[in-house]
Scaffold this motif. Structure first.
Motif: not given
Length: 314
Positions: A39-44, A50-58, A94-98, A102-106
């Protein structure tokens, strides 16, 4: 999801999308505590991806909401640079990563509980449709719990310089605009998108992989590039079919102006009336552009973190 070589697939990693079916962990992994390392590995991996592709997402979010105003990727990119500089390309990240943790865990916990409920005392393996149902329900539960963060992410991605001083300030302003229901705008189309995306994603991935195995030794492990191609193709197919719902969800999240459509059906009608069928796919190109790098980055980071935490592939 796959009976063959499950841990060698990339299907349980977060690639920056809202919808995904959690991986099925073995009883041994649950007892030994290996599940949280996965779970931690997948979250990281998801956070880095997401951080690397954030400009495309925005850019995708901007095109979804302001399609008629910024109808080209290049003009949208230039507008964001003029408005807030290069750092503005990462607004909302930031909030996308945040919300990944919880999303993965739930999602994982709900998935396991639903599977146990379906199986009962039966020791048989669940079928594809049963896993699909469990995954869709788990996705719906996790999305319901973290959906306010989705709304905040969209607002942060679209905000102008100085509009919000921080997360608390944004939360207060959105609440004053429309109360608690403001944080669940677009919830219905988002929930409706889970089933077609998850179903098509799984079906296409498994079909492509089985085609490869039919022409090769079944004991042979597919190389990374085959899994990457299968994952990219399945994710792309799923997005094409569920994208209009994602676009409607984003517009509902973003716009609370008086007189604007505030229901899913009304937004659909407005888009088709003003922009035609093509309007339902605004922002799809940058969304496609980020799939391959997102999957690749997720895979590489996942492998690195997994090795660091001492998780072995089974």
């Amino acid at each position: 999801m796959l009976s063959f070589n499950r841990r060698e697939t990339i299907k349980y990693m977060d690639i920056g999308e809202d919808i995904g079916v959690p991986e099925d962990f073995t009883t041994g992994e649950m007892v030994s505590g290996m599940w949280w390392r996965h779970l931690v590995s997948g979250g990281v991996a998801g956070g880095v991806s997401r951080t690397c592709t954030a400009p495309l997402d925005r850019i995708k979010v901007y095109l979804q909401v302001h399609g008629t105003r910024h109808c080209k990727i290049k003009s949208c990119f230039r507008y964001m640079l003029r408005e807030g500089g290069s750092i503005s390309l990462w607004r909302g990240n930031g909030i996308n990563v945040l919300k990944i943790g919880p999303e993965s865990a739930l999602k994982f916990m709900a998935y396991e509980q639903i599977k146990r409920t379906i199986k009962g005392d039966d020791i048989r393996e669940l079928g594809l449709y049963e896993r699909l149902m469990a995954g869709s329900l788990a996705g719906g539960i996790s999305q319901s719990a973290i959906y306010p963060l989705e709304v905040l992410k969209t607002r942060f991605a679209l905000r102008k310089t100085g509009e919000y001083s921080g997360l608390v300030d944004a939360t207060k302003k959105i609440y004053r605009q429309g109360g608690l229901k403001s944080f669940y705008r677009g919830y219905i189309p988002n929930l409706m998108g889970i089933i077609p995306y998850a179903g098509i994603d799984l079906a296409v991935y498994e079909t492509l992989k089985n085609r490869y195995l039919q022409t090769h030794d079944k004991n042979e492990q597919p190389p990374f590039w085959i899994l990457l191609l299968c994952g990219t193709a399945s994710s792309t197919a799923g997005q094409v079919c569920s994208y209009p719902l994602a676009l409607v969800r984003t517009r509902l999240q973003a716009d609370m102006s008086p007189g604007k459509p505030n229901t899913m059906v009304a937004v659909f009608k407005e888009i088709i009336k003003n922009e035609g069928i093509r309007g339902l796919y605004r922002g799809l190109t940058p969304n496609f552009l980020k799939v391959a790098p997102a999957v690749s980055i997720s895979y590489m980071v996942y492998e690195t973190v997994r090795n660091f935490l001492g998780v072995n592939m089974t």
